[in-house]
Design a protein around this motif. Sequence first.
Motif, PDB file in Angstrom:
ATOM      1  N   ILE A 115       7.403  24.190 -37.448  1.00  0.00           N
ATOM      2  CA  ILE A 115       8.709  24.797 -37.220  1.00  0.00           C
ATOM      3  C   ILE A 115       9.542  23.781 -36.450  1.00  0.00           C
ATOM      4  O   ILE A 115       9.098  23.262 -35.421  1.00  0.00           O
ATOM      5  CB  ILE A 115       8.575  26.115 -36.428  1.00  0.00           C
ATOM      6  N   TYR A 116      10.713  23.476 -36.989  1.00  0.00           N
ATOM      7  CA  TYR A 116      11.574  22.497 -36.329  1.00  0.00           C
ATOM      8  C   TYR A 116      12.498  23.191 -35.351  1.00  0.00           C
ATOM      9  O   TYR A 116      12.793  24.371 -35.487  1.00  0.00           O
ATOM     10  CB  TYR A 116      12.385  21.722 -37.377  1.00  0.00           C
ATOM     11  N   GLU A 117      12.964  22.426 -34.403  1.00  0.00           N
ATOM     12  CA  GLU A 117      13.839  22.990 -33.384  1.00  0.00           C
ATOM     13  C   GLU A 117      15.133  23.502 -33.994  1.00  0.00           C
ATOM     14  O   GLU A 117      15.757  22.822 -34.806  1.00  0.00           O
ATOM     15  CB  GLU A 117      14.159  21.925 -32.330  1.00  0.00           C
ATOM     16  N   LYS A 127      22.804  30.505 -32.179  1.00  0.00           N
ATOM     17  CA  LYS A 127      23.790  29.438 -31.995  1.00  0.00           C
ATOM     18  C   LYS A 127      24.010  29.165 -30.511  1.00  0.00           C
ATOM     19  O   LYS A 127      24.043  28.042 -30.058  1.00  0.00           O
ATOM     20  CB  LYS A 127      25.110  29.857 -32.642  1.00  0.00           C
ATOM     21  N   LYS A 128      24.139  30.249 -29.758  1.00  0.00           N
ATOM     22  CA  LYS A 128      24.498  30.124 -28.357  1.00  0.00           C
ATOM     23  C   LYS A 128      23.387  29.476 -27.519  1.00  0.00           C
ATOM     24  O   LYS A 128      23.655  28.654 -26.651  1.00  0.00           O
ATOM     25  CB  LYS A 128      24.775  31.520 -27.826  1.00  0.00           C
ATOM     26  N   HIS A 129      22.151  29.866 -27.801  1.00  0.00           N
ATOM     27  CA  HIS A 129      21.048  29.391 -26.953  1.00  0.00           C
ATOM     28  C   HIS A 129      20.177  28.351 -27.644  1.00  0.00           C
ATOM     29  O   HIS A 129      19.116  28.008 -27.143  1.00  0.00           O
ATOM     30  CB  HIS A 129      20.155  30.565 -26.554  1.00  0.00           C
ATOM     31  N   ASN A 130      20.595  27.905 -28.822  1.00  0.00           N
ATOM     32  CA  ASN A 130      19.801  26.956 -29.581  1.00  0.00           C
ATOM     33  C   ASN A 130      18.372  27.453 -29.770  1.00  0.00           C
ATOM     34  O   ASN A 130      17.393  26.768 -29.490  1.00  0.00           O
ATOM     35  CB  ASN A 130      19.798  25.585 -28.887  1.00  0.00           C
ATOM     36  N   LEU A 131      18.263  28.699 -30.238  1.00  0.00           N
ATOM     37  CA  LEU A 131      16.944  29.308 -30.411  1.00  0.00           C
ATOM     38  C   LEU A 131      16.335  28.913 -31.748  1.00  0.00           C
ATOM     39  O   LEU A 131      17.045  28.560 -32.690  1.00  0.00           O
ATOM     40  CB  LEU A 131      17.062  30.828 -30.377  1.00  0.00           C
ATOM     41  N   THR A 132      15.031  28.994 -31.793  1.00  0.00           N
ATOM     42  CA  THR A 132      14.312  28.831 -33.038  1.00  0.00           C
ATOM     43  C   THR A 132      13.653  30.174 -33.344  1.00  0.00           C
ATOM     44  O   THR A 132      13.117  30.802 -32.441  1.00  0.00           O
ATOM     45  CB  THR A 132      13.229  27.748 -32.879  1.00  0.00           C
ATOM     46  N   TYR A 133      13.725  30.598 -34.583  1.00  0.00           N
ATOM     47  CA  TYR A 133      13.114  31.886 -34.918  1.00  0.00           C
ATOM     48  C   TYR A 133      11.977  31.709 -35.911  1.00  0.00           C
ATOM     49  O   TYR A 133      12.082  30.935 -36.861  1.00  0.00           O
ATOM     50  CB  TYR A 133      14.131  32.828 -35.579  1.00  0.00           C
ATOM     51  N   ASN A 137      22.976  39.945 -37.245  1.00  0.00           N
ATOM     52  CA  ASN A 137      24.106  39.096 -36.843  1.00  0.00           C
ATOM     53  C   ASN A 137      24.024  38.738 -35.361  1.00  0.00           C
ATOM     54  O   ASN A 137      24.330  37.611 -34.973  1.00  0.00           O
ATOM     55  CB  ASN A 137      25.426  39.785 -37.157  1.00  0.00           C
ATOM     56  N   LEU A 138      23.579  39.707 -34.561  1.00  0.00           N
ATOM     57  CA  LEU A 138      23.383  39.419 -33.138  1.00  0.00           C
ATOM     58  C   LEU A 138      22.377  38.295 -32.962  1.00  0.00           C
ATOM     59  O   LEU A 138      22.590  37.356 -32.181  1.00  0.00           O
ATOM     60  CB  LEU A 138      22.890  40.680 -32.426  1.00  0.00           C
ATOM     61  N   MET A 139      21.281  38.372 -33.736  1.00  0.00           N
ATOM     62  CA  MET A 139      20.250  37.340 -33.616  1.00  0.00           C
ATOM     63  C   MET A 139      20.812  35.976 -33.997  1.00  0.00           C
ATOM     64  O   MET A 139      20.504  34.968 -33.359  1.00  0.00           O
ATOM     65  CB  MET A 139      19.051  37.691 -34.498  1.00  0.00           C
ATOM     66  N   LEU A 140      21.640  35.949 -35.039  1.00  0.00           N
ATOM     67  CA  LEU A 140      22.210  34.668 -35.451  1.00  0.00           C
ATOM     68  C   LEU A 140      23.175  34.125 -34.393  1.00  0.00           C
ATOM     69  O   LEU A 140      23.178  32.925 -34.102  1.00  0.00           O
ATOM     70  CB  LEU A 140      22.919  34.815 -36.802  1.00  0.00           C
ATOM     71  N   ASP A 141      23.973  35.022 -33.794  1.00  0.00           N
ATOM     72  CA  ASP A 141      24.878  34.596 -32.728  1.00  0.00           C
ATOM     73  C   ASP A 141      24.106  33.998 -31.560  1.00  0.00           C
ATOM     74  O   ASP A 141      24.458  32.941 -31.028  1.00  0.00           O
ATOM     75  CB  ASP A 141      25.699  35.789 -32.210  1.00  0.00           C
ATOM     76  N   LEU A 142      23.062  34.716 -31.179  1.00  0.00           N
ATOM     77  CA  LEU A 142      22.270  34.251 -30.036  1.00  0.00           C
ATOM     78  C   LEU A 142      21.623  32.909 -30.342  1.00  0.00           C
ATOM     79  O   LEU A 142      21.492  32.059 -29.464  1.00  0.00           O
ATOM     80  CB  LEU A 142      21.188  35.275 -29.693  1.00  0.00           C
TER      81      LEU A 142
END
Lengths: 304, 380
Positions: free
Chosen positions: B41-43, B258-264, B251-256
């Motif tokens: 899994i990439y960052e 972007k904001k926190h540079n999360l990996t899912y 959509n909330l997950m996608l926003d978050l």
Amino acid sequence: MNTELKRTLRKLFKNPSAILGFSLLTFFIIVAIFAPLISPPINPMFPDENGNPMKLDNPYIMPILSWSSDPVPPSKDHPFGMIAGRDILYGVVWGTRTAFKIGLIVVTASTFFGIIIGSIAGYFGGWVDEVLMRITDVFLSIPFLLAAMVLTTILGSGLDKVMIAMIIFGWMATARLIRANILQVKEEQFVLAAKALGIKNYIIILRHILPNTIFPVLVQATMRLGSLVITAAALSFLGLGAPIGYADWGSMLNYTRNYILGASGQALAYWYTVFYPGIAMVLFVLAWNLVGDALRDVFDPKLK
Amino acid sequence: MSEKKVLLKIENLVKYFPIRAGVFKRIIAWVKAVDDVSFEIYEGETVGLVGESGCGKTTIGMTLLRLYEPTSGRIIVGNEDTTYYFMPYFKAKKYIKKTYIKKFENEDPEKFTGIDKKYYELYKQLGESGFYSKLLSNIKEKRSEFRKTMQIVFQDPYSSLNPRIRIKTIVSEGPVMHKVIKKSEIIDKVKAALEEVGIHGDHMYRFPHQFSGGQRQRIGMARALLMNPKLIVADEAVAALDVSIRSQVINLMLDLQKKHNLTYLFISHDLSVIKYISDRVVVMYLGKIVENAPKKVLFEDPLHPYTKALMSAIPVPNPDYKKKRIILTGDVPSPVNPPSGCRFHPRCPVAKEICSKEEPPLKEIQPGHFVACHFPGSLK
């Protein structure tokens, strides 16, 4: 939460058996609290230097009021009658305190040990569970009365020793109950989430698992409180429990052994010797059972 | 792909569950829930993990979070092997000996790459005992660090929050314990985290039963988020929600993200959700990966017959659209006793003799597109 509490209370007080249970319990609590007013711990047979009746050193030891050991029927001075020179009312009233003392101490202690052992077994599982549950089985396989007799022979008789015996052989049901509940709850996702957050095991048990498993145990403890008093009475009746003259319902019944069958031709001649301590005991057990039932109805989501 | 940083690397992950029976609880068989699974899994990306019920998706998620101990394999986070972090001391030592010391003694150091190379240099520098103590030291800090890197959001919004404690405690207990936030900041931080996921900050004094399913799922997100993780495993996180709420939460997950540079790592059986959210998709069948490709490639040109059949089962909201569905016959075989060779061969419409004998390896057919099939693309 407040509305829920209100709803719960309303439900509780719509149920007649719950009301009966709580009223009986309140009655016993009042009797226990006001025991010194209902039956003052004094011995009128022995006046002190001022001419007042002598205060008892230990109010739990029933004062001897007459040298005749035969039962005396109820009268104005002794409304429940007398046996072995002791006032039955005094014994029943102060015996309420003894009953509460035995019940609360034994149930608290044995439930505490049961919860610790059961939750460790249930939460950690594997060989820990296996070992603890086999120990529980060993304790369960010993008949209680026999075990208590052996233990009091070793420790010596007395109310405290009986209580120790009842604690040592009284935690198993709780342990099994809490273990079964924990096995169910520990796979819940909020427990897994806590583990994923790296919360320490003991905090997971205390904060996440026990609050969600404890209610059946509290209900069971409440019900056990009543029946424990009967067990203690049985031991006292056998002479293993309270010392002679102690205000305890079981010991009071012990005195009546010779009079239970009544006089010749009059089976009910000495009814008051059995009736008053007996009815106290029955009502005490009934009270706790009804309270336990009511609590179960409140806490068990399946019966909602 | 290569310029992106690998956040998580799973190598040959195996998780078997024992089936016990009899008086002595003898192990009579193993449920092979996850059998030799490797992927990266990439960052910053979202990896969708799909497959039908019982194929081991959730087991992978749970094993990553170390809610299950892996039977074997390596879980590498960033540049550290984290596999042994949660083992008891002697087991961890045994693992290090088996995985590294033996390899370092017997194999050619020239061939080592990545983490092996890094650990080999450490080994040469410190010697065997130094290497052990270096890896096993500060295990508590390492565990804490691991928990801060990876968090999980669960499927069932009704059982994923403890019904007897307040939202404030639910959300803050992990971060406080790992000292991500100070005790004095709890109220401010919890409020901020709740508002970030769309819950009113003052609701932190409420209990979980006072919220709806979607709100609870948001609280679950806030709980994971406040740990400041890099990777969030979303285990069927939207499966229990109804469709309108589902899109809000996604959509909330996608926003978050972007904001926190999360990996899912997004585990789901719902291909339309996967299609919407993922950058890359990993398809599993009976404990194995059958296909691993960027989303676009996978949805347009699936090469494994199983993936193809899955794709043909996606409902299209158009009544005039007639499409050919590939109907698979039979049921998923038991993971206790999986079929020989390719695990999909009893149900595969294009299986040949070799499929029942030889297990197809996961091959990179195009850059970034891995397929485990002897005849990729043969099902039309």
